[in-house]
Design a protein around this motif. Sequence first.
Motif, PDB file in Angstrom:
ATOM      1  N   ALA A   1       1.246  -1.339  -0.490  1.00 47.93           N
ATOM      2  CA  ALA A   1      -0.232   0.252  -0.190  1.00 47.93           C
ATOM      3  C   ALA A   1       1.188   1.113  -0.460  1.00 47.93           C
ATOM      4  CB  ALA A   1      -0.883  -0.628   0.889  1.00 47.93           C
ATOM      5  N   SER A   2       0.561   2.139  -0.549  1.00 47.89           N
ATOM      6  CA  SER A   2       0.883   3.491  -1.274  1.00 47.89           C
ATOM      7  C   SER A   2       0.421   4.709  -1.264  1.00 47.89           C
ATOM      8  CB  SER A   2       2.298   3.463  -1.545  1.00 47.89           C
ATOM      9  OG  SER A   2       1.304   3.353  -3.102  1.00 47.89           O
ATOM     10  N   GLY A   3       0.104   6.104  -0.615  1.00 46.28           N
ATOM     11  CA  GLY A   3       0.211   7.012  -0.626  1.00 46.28           C
ATOM     12  C   GLY A   3      -0.091   7.738   0.757  1.00 46.28           C
ATOM     13  N   SER A   4      -1.402   8.167   0.905  1.00 50.84           N
ATOM     14  CA  SER A   4      -1.536   9.669   1.438  1.00 50.84           C
ATOM     15  C   SER A   4      -1.915   8.538   2.939  1.00 50.84           C
ATOM     16  CB  SER A   4      -2.840  10.393   1.610  1.00 50.84           C
ATOM     17  OG  SER A   4      -2.438  11.285   0.470  1.00 50.84           O
ATOM     18  N   ILE A   5      -1.440   7.382   3.366  1.00 48.60           N
ATOM     19  CA  ILE A   5      -2.133   6.582   4.670  1.00 48.60           C
ATOM     20  C   ILE A   5      -1.532   7.675   5.838  1.00 48.60           C
ATOM     21  CG2 ILE A   5      -1.709   4.507   5.433  1.00 48.60           C
ATOM     22  CD1 ILE A   5      -0.696   4.172   2.479  1.00 48.60           C
ATOM     23  N   PHE A   6      -2.394   7.132   6.680  1.00 49.54           N
ATOM     24  CA  PHE A   6      -1.901   7.795   8.095  1.00 49.54           C
ATOM     25  C   PHE A   6      -1.799   6.188   9.145  1.00 49.54           C
ATOM     26  CE2 PHE A   6      -1.605  10.263  11.657  1.00 49.54           C
ATOM     27  CZ  PHE A   6      -2.691   9.873  12.381  1.00 49.54           C
ATOM     28  N   ILE A   7      -2.859   5.533   9.054  1.00 47.07           N
ATOM     29  CA  ILE A   7      -3.277   4.602   9.335  1.00 47.07           C
ATOM     30  C   ILE A   7      -3.745   3.146   8.754  1.00 47.07           C
ATOM     31  CG2 ILE A   7      -3.722   3.208  11.499  1.00 47.07           C
ATOM     32  CD1 ILE A   7      -4.341   5.763  13.064  1.00 47.07           C
ATOM     33  N   ILE A   8      -3.136   1.388   8.852  1.00 47.07           N
ATOM     34  CA  ILE A   8      -3.920   0.807   7.912  1.00 47.07           C
ATOM     35  C   ILE A   8      -4.192  -0.049   8.899  1.00 47.07           C
ATOM     36  CG2 ILE A   8      -3.530  -1.315   6.540  1.00 47.07           C
ATOM     37  CD1 ILE A   8      -1.115   0.320   4.671  1.00 47.07           C
ATOM     38  N   ASN A   9      -6.029   0.140   9.391  1.00 50.99           N
ATOM     39  CA  ASN A   9      -6.084  -0.510  10.558  1.00 50.99           C
ATOM     40  C   ASN A   9      -6.650  -2.323   9.843  1.00 50.99           C
ATOM     41  OD1 ASN A   9      -7.451   2.377  11.058  1.00 50.99           O
ATOM     42  ND2 ASN A   9      -8.059   2.668   9.472  1.00 50.99           N
ATOM     43  N   ALA A  10      -6.562  -2.236   9.193  1.00 48.29           N
ATOM     44  CA  ALA A  10      -7.105  -3.617   8.252  1.00 48.29           C
ATOM     45  C   ALA A  10      -6.398  -4.045   7.182  1.00 48.29           C
ATOM     46  CB  ALA A  10      -8.047  -4.520   8.631  1.00 48.29           C
ATOM     47  N   MET A  11      -6.211  -5.093   7.356  1.00 42.33           N
ATOM     48  CA  MET A  11      -5.243  -5.659   5.133  1.00 42.33           C
ATOM     49  C   MET A  11      -5.649  -7.312   5.436  1.00 42.33           C
ATOM     50  SD  MET A  11      -2.102  -3.971   4.510  1.00 42.33           S
ATOM     51  CE  MET A  11      -2.498  -4.108   2.550  1.00 42.33           C
ATOM     52  N   GLY A  12      -6.508  -7.892   4.365  1.00 43.68           N
ATOM     53  CA  GLY A  12      -6.516  -8.695   3.668  1.00 43.68           C
ATOM     54  C   GLY A  12      -7.099  -9.336   2.291  1.00 43.68           C
ATOM     55  N   TRP A  13      -6.991 -10.259   2.262  1.00 43.95           N
ATOM     56  CA  TRP A  13      -7.041 -10.718   1.234  1.00 43.95           C
ATOM     57  C   TRP A  13      -8.359 -11.500   0.698  1.00 43.95           C
ATOM     58  CZ3 TRP A  13      -3.691 -10.249  -2.761  1.00 43.95           C
ATOM     59  CH2 TRP A  13      -2.211  -9.703  -2.375  1.00 43.95           C
ATOM     60  N   TYR A  14      -9.194 -11.399  -0.253  1.00 46.12           N
ATOM     61  CA  TYR A  14     -10.204 -12.001  -0.638  1.00 46.12           C
ATOM     62  C   TYR A  14     -10.231 -12.613  -2.231  1.00 46.12           C
ATOM     63  CZ  TYR A  14     -13.248  -9.682   3.021  1.00 46.12           C
ATOM     64  OH  TYR A  14     -13.343  -8.519   3.538  1.00 46.12           O
ATOM     65  N   ARG A  15     -10.921 -13.574  -2.681  1.00 44.96           N
ATOM     66  CA  ARG A  15     -11.416 -13.780  -3.501  1.00 44.96           C
ATOM     67  C   ARG A  15     -12.365 -13.848  -4.652  1.00 44.96           C
ATOM     68  NH1 ARG A  15      -9.247 -20.314  -1.754  1.00 44.96           N
ATOM     69  NH2 ARG A  15     -11.111 -20.843  -1.135  1.00 44.96           N
ATOM     70  N   GLN A  16     -12.424 -14.400  -5.823  1.00 46.79           N
ATOM     71  CA  GLN A  16     -13.063 -14.993  -6.624  1.00 46.79           C
ATOM     72  C   GLN A  16     -13.527 -15.830  -7.651  1.00 46.79           C
ATOM     73  OE1 GLN A  16     -15.101 -10.714  -7.822  1.00 46.79           O
ATOM     74  NE2 GLN A  16     -17.484 -11.932  -8.181  1.00 46.79           N
ATOM     75  N   ALA A  17     -13.678 -16.518  -7.832  1.00 46.53           N
ATOM     76  CA  ALA A  17     -13.608 -17.990  -8.825  1.00 46.53           C
ATOM     77  C   ALA A  17     -14.875 -17.225  -9.961  1.00 46.53           C
ATOM     78  CB  ALA A  17     -13.956 -19.549  -7.509  1.00 46.53           C
ATOM     79  N   PRO A  18     -14.612 -17.946 -11.027  1.00 47.74           N
ATOM     80  CA  PRO A  18     -16.006 -18.045 -12.144  1.00 47.74           C
ATOM     81  C   PRO A  18     -16.915 -18.330 -11.207  1.00 47.74           C
ATOM     82  CG  PRO A  18     -13.753 -18.611 -12.966  1.00 47.74           C
ATOM     83  CD  PRO A  18     -13.542 -18.498 -11.130  1.00 47.74           C
ATOM     84  N   GLY A  19     -17.404 -16.963 -11.742  1.00 50.87           N
ATOM     85  CA  GLY A  19     -19.588 -18.164 -10.995  1.00 50.87           C
ATOM     86  C   GLY A  19     -19.609 -17.544  -9.900  1.00 50.87           C
TER      87      GLY A  19
END
Length: 122
Positions: free
Chosen positions: A24-42
């Motif tokens: 992550a980059s940019g105008s960050i003050f605090i990253i409260n949470a980070m994670g991963w999601y996924r999406q399979a076809p359909g």
Amino acid sequence: QVQLVESGGGLVQPGGSLRLSCAASGSIFIINAMGWYRQAPGKQRELVAATTTGGRINYADSVKGRFTISRDNAKNTVYLQMNSLNPEDTAVYYCNALVTVATIPPTVTTYWGQGTQVTVAS
């Protein structure tokens, strides 16, 4: 204001491993949470794993014991180590971050990465 850049997807055989990264980059003050999601076809997008700044970690039941999420706060980067991959893990994986943006006043916004394809096939 905030950008998420993912890397590490690809093609892997069943039983193999991959490691995803999201910076992550940019105008960050605090990253409260980070994670991963996924999406399979359909299918709908689903949570894979997430970690909060306080150290709380959540995993989808389908990946517990196989995937490990970790975070480097100094680099604003989250990783997803994926082991024992199977074809059901094939999907586009998206990085997600809940960020307090350094605006006046600060604002809390959710950001998404562009997605990285993970394909598990022999």
